[in-house]
Design a protein around this motif. Sequence first.
Motif, short mmCIF file in Angstrom:
data_model
loop_
_atom_site.label_atom_id
_atom_site.label_comp_id
_atom_site.label_asym_id
_atom_site.label_seq_id
_atom_site.Cartn_x
_atom_site.Cartn_y
_atom_site.Cartn_z
N ARG A 271 -18.04 -7.12 2.69
CA ARG A 271 -17.08 -7.01 1.60
C ARG A 271 -15.87 -6.20 2.06
O ARG A 271 -16.00 -5.29 2.89
N ILE A 272 -14.74 -6.54 1.48
CA ILE A 272 -13.55 -5.72 1.70
C ILE A 272 -12.97 -5.39 0.32
O ILE A 272 -12.78 -6.27 -0.52
N ILE A 273 -12.77 -4.11 0.12
CA ILE A 273 -12.28 -3.59 -1.17
C ILE A 273 -11.00 -2.80 -0.88
O ILE A 273 -10.97 -2.00 0.06
N TYR A 274 -9.98 -3.04 -1.67
CA TYR A 274 -8.69 -2.38 -1.43
C TYR A 274 -8.53 -1.18 -2.37
O TYR A 274 -8.75 -1.29 -3.57
N TYR A 275 -8.15 -0.05 -1.77
CA TYR A 275 -7.89 1.15 -2.56
C TYR A 275 -6.37 1.36 -2.65
O TYR A 275 -5.60 0.75 -1.90
N PHE A 276 -5.98 2.26 -3.56
CA PHE A 276 -4.55 2.47 -3.81
C PHE A 276 -4.10 3.82 -3.29
O PHE A 276 -4.49 4.87 -3.81
N SER A 277 -3.32 3.77 -2.22
CA SER A 277 -2.60 4.94 -1.73
C SER A 277 -1.21 4.42 -1.40
O SER A 277 -0.90 4.14 -0.24
N VAL A 278 -0.41 4.22 -2.44
CA VAL A 278 0.84 3.47 -2.28
C VAL A 278 2.04 4.33 -2.66
O VAL A 278 1.95 5.23 -3.49
N HIS A 279 3.16 3.99 -2.05
CA HIS A 279 4.41 4.72 -2.28
C HIS A 279 5.29 4.05 -3.32
O HIS A 279 6.34 4.58 -3.66
N LEU A 280 4.90 2.86 -3.76
CA LEU A 280 5.60 2.20 -4.86
C LEU A 280 4.91 2.58 -6.16
O LEU A 280 3.69 2.78 -6.17
N ARG A 281 5.68 2.63 -7.23
CA ARG A 281 5.06 2.94 -8.53
C ARG A 281 4.52 1.65 -9.13
O ARG A 281 5.05 1.13 -10.10
N LEU A 282 3.48 1.17 -8.47
CA LEU A 282 2.86 -0.09 -8.86
C LEU A 282 1.76 0.16 -9.87
O LEU A 282 1.16 1.23 -9.92
N HIS A 283 1.48 -0.88 -10.65
CA HIS A 283 0.29 -0.83 -11.47
C HIS A 283 -0.38 -2.21 -11.44
O HIS A 283 -0.36 -2.94 -12.42
N PRO A 284 -0.95 -2.56 -10.28
CA PRO A 284 -1.65 -3.84 -10.23
C PRO A 284 -2.93 -3.75 -11.06
O PRO A 284 -3.46 -2.65 -11.27
N LYS A 285 -3.41 -4.87 -11.54
CA LYS A 285 -4.64 -4.84 -12.33
C LYS A 285 -5.82 -4.71 -11.38
O LYS A 285 -6.08 -5.59 -10.58
N PRO A 286 -6.56 -3.60 -11.46
CA PRO A 286 -7.67 -3.42 -10.53
C PRO A 286 -8.85 -4.33 -10.90
O PRO A 286 -8.98 -4.75 -12.06
N SER A 287 -9.69 -4.60 -9.92
CA SER A 287 -10.91 -5.37 -10.18
C SER A 287 -11.94 -4.50 -10.91
O SER A 287 -12.72 -4.99 -11.70
N PHE A 288 -11.94 -3.22 -10.57
CA PHE A 288 -12.83 -2.28 -11.26
C PHE A 288 -12.31 -0.87 -11.05
O PHE A 288 -11.50 -0.61 -10.15
N PHE B 191 -9.85 0.07 -7.86
CA PHE B 191 -10.00 -0.72 -6.64
C PHE B 191 -9.73 -2.18 -6.97
O PHE B 191 -9.92 -2.62 -8.10
N LEU B 192 -9.33 -2.91 -5.95
CA LEU B 192 -9.03 -4.32 -6.14
C LEU B 192 -9.74 -5.15 -5.07
O LEU B 192 -9.78 -4.75 -3.91
#
Length: 231
Positions: free
Chosen positions: A143-160, A216-217
């Motif tokens: 599995r590959i799970i993406y975490y958020f450590s981002v410099h943009l003020r993003l708000h993607p919809k997380p998977s959980f 996480f996404l």
Amino acid sequence: MPDLDYLVIAPHPDDAELGAGGTILLLKAQGARIGVLDLTDGEPTPHGSPEIRKRETDAATAILALDWRGNLGLPNRSLVADLEARSRLAAALRQLRPHVLLAPYWEDAHPDHVAASQLVDAARFWAKLTKTDLPGEPYYPQRIIYYFSVHLRLHPKPSFVLDISSHIEAKMNALACYRSQFIEGRPAIPRSVLEELRDRARYWGWTIGADYGEPFLCREEVGLRSLRDLV
Ligand SMILES: [Zn+2]
């Protein structure tokens, strides 16, 4: 190198703590074997040096009680997802053999973070290849799970969102180890960087009715064996 349950791959020392520090502590408390692989040393930065950043990383590693932490030695600020970097990361995956990879989210203002995300995707695939010059046996992290450590003020919809309420203080302590990144030269008013980071964890906790959370996404669907752990 140990077989790991989880490997967090980070562009810079501090990104694993930022995006998944509470989750690392939670999984460790549940008995998992967890490692962090930093791709670069993260330097230069305005208030850091390689020696300072190394000491800060060691201190955070101790708080997280990681089973393993390494640094791939790729170039900070000019990280590129090229074949040489892919080969080195794939070789590390074949040695560490983690079941699950945690990778930085692919959309970011920092080119190192974009490259790191692409690099993890590509190296994960290369790690399973036969008839290559890569050392070790073919291996494919499930599995590959993406975490958020981002410099943009993003708000993607997380998977959980994972409930890290029991581990927020330790996460904040791990982040506070990186004085050169979050404290020195940073304004404390109206809010310090650490206060902002805590607020963000509080917000994600709110989204699931908990005190603190980490989002996480996953590109692929998340399968569950039970609904017992829903919060
Ligand atoms: Zn970073």
